[in-house]
Design a protein around this motif. Structure first.
Motif, short mmCIF file in Angstrom:
data_model
loop_
_atom_site.label_atom_id
_atom_site.label_comp_id
_atom_site.label_asym_id
_atom_site.label_seq_id
_atom_site.Cartn_x
_atom_site.Cartn_y
_atom_site.Cartn_z
N LYS A 1 0.86 -1.15 0.07
CA LYS A 1 -0.07 0.08 -0.07
C LYS A 1 0.81 1.14 0.05
N TYR A 2 1.87 1.39 0.90
CA TYR A 2 2.69 2.51 0.99
C TYR A 2 3.34 2.71 -0.37
N GLY A 3 4.42 1.75 -0.90
CA GLY A 3 4.69 1.98 -2.04
C GLY A 3 3.99 2.39 -3.21
N GLN A 4 2.65 1.72 -3.28
CA GLN A 4 1.99 2.10 -4.28
C GLN A 4 1.72 3.53 -4.33
N ASP B 1 9.57 -8.48 -5.06
CA ASP B 1 8.31 -8.35 -5.37
C ASP B 1 8.31 -6.58 -5.49
N ILE B 2 8.05 -6.25 -6.79
CA ILE B 2 8.07 -4.67 -7.05
C ILE B 2 6.74 -4.55 -7.97
N THR B 3 5.67 -5.37 -7.51
CA THR B 3 4.44 -5.13 -8.25
C THR B 3 3.74 -3.60 -7.48
N TRP B 4 4.22 -3.21 -6.41
CA TRP B 4 3.70 -2.04 -5.95
C TRP B 4 4.17 -0.85 -7.03
N PHE B 5 5.31 -0.89 -7.69
CA PHE B 5 5.86 -0.15 -8.54
C PHE B 5 4.92 0.05 -9.74
N TYR B 6 4.65 -0.88 -10.46
CA TYR B 6 3.97 -1.15 -11.57
C TYR B 6 2.49 -0.54 -11.18
N TYR B 7 1.81 -0.99 -10.10
CA TYR B 7 0.49 -0.48 -9.87
C TYR B 7 0.57 1.13 -9.51
N GLY B 8 1.69 1.45 -8.90
CA GLY B 8 1.82 2.71 -8.65
C GLY B 8 1.83 3.74 -9.89
N ILE B 9 2.36 3.31 -11.07
CA ILE B 9 2.58 4.00 -12.12
C ILE B 9 1.42 3.78 -13.26
N GLU B 10 0.37 2.95 -12.68
CA GLU B 10 -0.74 2.38 -13.45
C GLU B 10 -0.21 1.70 -14.59
N LEU C 1 6.21 2.88 6.46
CA LEU C 1 6.21 1.65 6.25
C LEU C 1 5.95 0.84 7.61
N MET C 2 6.44 1.13 8.61
CA MET C 2 6.18 0.50 9.95
C MET C 2 4.63 0.39 10.03
N VAL C 3 3.86 1.34 10.16
CA VAL C 3 2.50 1.70 10.32
C VAL C 3 1.80 0.69 9.60
N LEU C 4 2.15 0.82 8.36
CA LEU C 4 1.28 -0.15 7.45
C LEU C 4 1.67 -1.56 7.66
N PHE C 5 2.86 -1.80 7.99
CA PHE C 5 3.37 -3.30 8.55
C PHE C 5 2.28 -3.79 9.40
N VAL D 1 -16.92 -6.27 2.60
CA VAL D 1 -15.32 -6.15 2.23
C VAL D 1 -15.14 -5.34 1.07
N ALA D 2 -15.82 -5.39 -0.07
CA ALA D 2 -15.80 -4.69 -1.37
C ALA D 2 -15.94 -3.14 -0.97
N LEU D 3 -16.93 -2.98 -0.05
CA LEU D 3 -17.11 -1.39 0.24
C LEU D 3 -16.22 -0.88 1.18
N ALA D 4 -15.68 -1.54 2.05
CA ALA D 4 -14.88 -1.08 2.96
C ALA D 4 -13.47 -0.98 2.09
N ASP D 5 -13.31 -1.75 1.21
CA ASP D 5 -12.05 -1.60 0.45
C ASP D 5 -12.01 -0.14 -0.49
N VAL D 6 -13.01 0.08 -0.64
CA VAL D 6 -13.30 1.38 -1.75
C VAL D 6 -13.04 2.45 -0.74
N VAL D 7 -13.39 2.57 0.26
CA VAL D 7 -13.22 3.68 1.46
C VAL D 7 -12.07 3.65 1.95
N ARG D 8 -11.31 2.46 2.00
CA ARG D 8 -9.74 2.40 2.50
C ARG D 8 -8.87 2.93 1.54
N THR D 9 -8.84 2.39 0.23
CA THR D 9 -8.10 2.45 -1.00
C THR D 9 -8.22 3.82 -1.71
N GLN D 10 -9.57 4.50 -1.67
CA GLN D 10 -9.75 5.55 -2.31
C GLN D 10 -10.08 6.69 -1.56
N ILE D 11 -9.96 6.55 -0.19
CA ILE D 11 -10.13 7.84 0.61
C ILE D 11 -9.02 7.85 1.93
#
Length: 496
Positions: free
Chosen positions: A71-74, A137-146, A219-223, A344-354
């Motif tokens: 999450k943090y890297g992305q 694992d660097i998927t966070w980089f590719y997801y970050g640059i979309e 990183l530690m907080v999200l860890f 879970v899907a609704l919580a994920d929207v609020v979590r990842t988009q806000i």
């Protein structure tokens, strides 16, 4: 700055990323379901139990190695992709911190596997390839640059090879080491192949220890949140294994496998939209962020209510045919767990988009810990009188509380009244689908053919009514029509 370095990385469109991610998630969820009957007959329950246990241990080390970087890297890559110099510094400092931690964790795992593997030491050592995959694992980089297509295409090829190799080399319980090697190496290879193309976007650059140090705290907080989520995921089966029967563990696990498929598909939209939400919120473009959230809710409602009412209508026959009569207990569990698809899907929207794009990481960590503790407490309280259903209730309640708490924190950014109104048509359509499917059962007896007919009838009713609503009744129907026109236009061009 090097002349070859781009000044700004342009991400792919949401439609393209969503299509790639949707296809990939369906692939990685469907393949295990296809393999399951073959593996249960070739490896058997004992060998599969050893694999599952060793994999779960490996997964704990992978979570430790990843250090909350997903999450943090992305997020930070998405925020910095407009400036290539800052992007390169952030990427290489973050990659360095992650690599150092991953190397130590890998070494610790190998010591653990050698010392504690016992009779299954070979299997535990082979899972080391899976733990090592965290280093790459660097998927966070590719997801970050979309840029989702590179991740999906490469991993799809690896998954296809994995599928073929299992059928070629896994023939008996003695082949457990082969199965473990194929699975672990495929995960590692899927990560390794992503590394060389990154040099196209982020050439090496000089950075300081201070650049690395500033990444550690967030990183530690999200860890901590990742560890809480891991406990949340694994503790249900652990409780059942300790205080209930092994049969209840199997019922719960195999019910979860069915519900996990639509639940993962429903949350695909959040994975795709996360990076864009981070950019919009960092630029204070709140109207654009809201527009994408509304699109996300439409997608979630469409998938969730189709899945919930679909499982309620065909679950009994599906379980009987796919798992057999001995697993009919799964029907009630699946019916209850199906509600988590939407929650879970609704919580994920609020979590990842806000929540996370607004850098409310501590709030996210606290909510995750509260949910995990609540899940354990309620499950232990209800496990005695209700058995496996006590754990199911604990899971549903904790997921609901998580959604409520996240919504309260983000109440100024999201209008739940509007979100509720948006859901009503899909509830009505889902109910219509449910009764149309149940009507089929009045005329034909239970069989695989009946199941296929029920699925086809349900899909036809749900998709047809949803199309009528979205294209002719929905308030923003012109946007939906334009999306369909663009897709048809691209299809025609490709055909020519």
């Amino acid at each position: 700055m090097e002349q070859n370095s781009p000044e700004k990385i342009q991400g792919d469109s949401v439609k393209k990323n969503l299509s790639f991610q949707f296809i990939y998630q369906v692939l990685i969820l469907v393949l295990p379901l296809v393999l399951a009957p073959y593996l249960t007959r070739t490896l058997g329950d004992t060998a599969l139990g050893v694999y599952s246990y060793s994999y779960s241990i490996g997964q704990i080390f992978v979570v430790l190695a990843n250090l909350g970087i997903s999450k943090y890297g992305q997020r930070i890559i998405a925020e910095k992709k407009g400036n290539v110099i800052e992007l390169r510094k952030v990427y290489w400092s973050l990659f360095t911190v992650h690599a150092v931690v991953s190397a130590f964790v890998f070494a610790a795992y190998m010591v653990f596997a050698f010392a504690c593997g016992g009779n299954d030491r070979v299997v535990f050592l082979l899972q080391g390839f899976y733990v090592l995959s965290a280093f790459f694992d660097i998927t966070w980089f590719y997801y970050g640059i979309e840029k989702f297509n590179g991740v999906v295409i490469r991993n799809t090829i690896v998954k296809a090879a994995e599928f073929v190799l299992i059928f070629l080399f896994v023939k008996s319980p003695d082949d457990l080491w082969k199965y473990t090697l194929i699975m672990a190496l495929s995960i590692l290879l899927g990560m390794v192949v992503l590394l060389p193309p990154t040099f196209k976007y982020v050439k090496p650059i000089r950075f300081s220890f201070a650049d690395c140090k500033m990444q550690i705290s967030p990183l530690m907080v999200l860890f901590i949140a990742s560890v809480a989520t891991l406990l949340f995921t694994f503790f249900d089966k652990t409780l059942l294994g300790i205080f209930s029967t092994k049969e209840n563990v199997a019922y719960y696990e195999y019910s979860n496998k069915i519900v996990l498929v639509p639940r993962t598909i429903a949350t695909v939209i959040s994975t795709v939209m996360y990076s864009r939400a981070c950019v919009f919120i960092s630029r204070n473009e709140l109207s654009e962020a809201k527009k994408y959230r509304t699109f996300s809710l439409l997608f979630i409602y469409f998938i969730s209510f189709a899945s919930i009412f679909g499982l309620l209508s065909v679950g009994d026959l599906f379980v009987n045919i796919y798992y057999g009569e001995s697993f009919l207990e799964c029907v009630g569990i699946i019916n209850m767990l199906s509600s988590t698809i939407l929650i879970v899907a609704l919580a994920d929207v609020v979590r990842t988009q806000i929540l996370i794009p607004m850098h409310k990481d501590k709030e996210y960590m606290i909510i995750t810990i509260i949910s995990a503790v609540l899940n354990v407490a309620v499950s232990m309280l209800l496990l005695g009188p209700l058995g496996v259903y006590g754990v199911v209730i604990g899971s549903i309640l904790s997921e609901t509380i998580s959604l409520v708490l996240i919504s309260l924190i983000c109440r100024k950014q999201i209008d739940w009244k509007e979100a509720f109104v948006l859901a009503v048509p899909f509830v009505i359509i889902g109910i219509a689908m449910y009764f149309s499917v149940r009507l089929v059962t009045l005329f034909i007896s239970d069989s695989l053919f009946t199941l296929l007919i029920e699925v086809l009838v349900g899909a036809f009713v749900y998709i047809s009514l949803s199309a009528v609503y979205l294209l002719f009744i929905y308030k923003d129907k012109e946007t939906i029509r334009n999306i369909i026109r663009n897709l048809l236009l691209k299809f025609r061009r490709k055909k020519k």
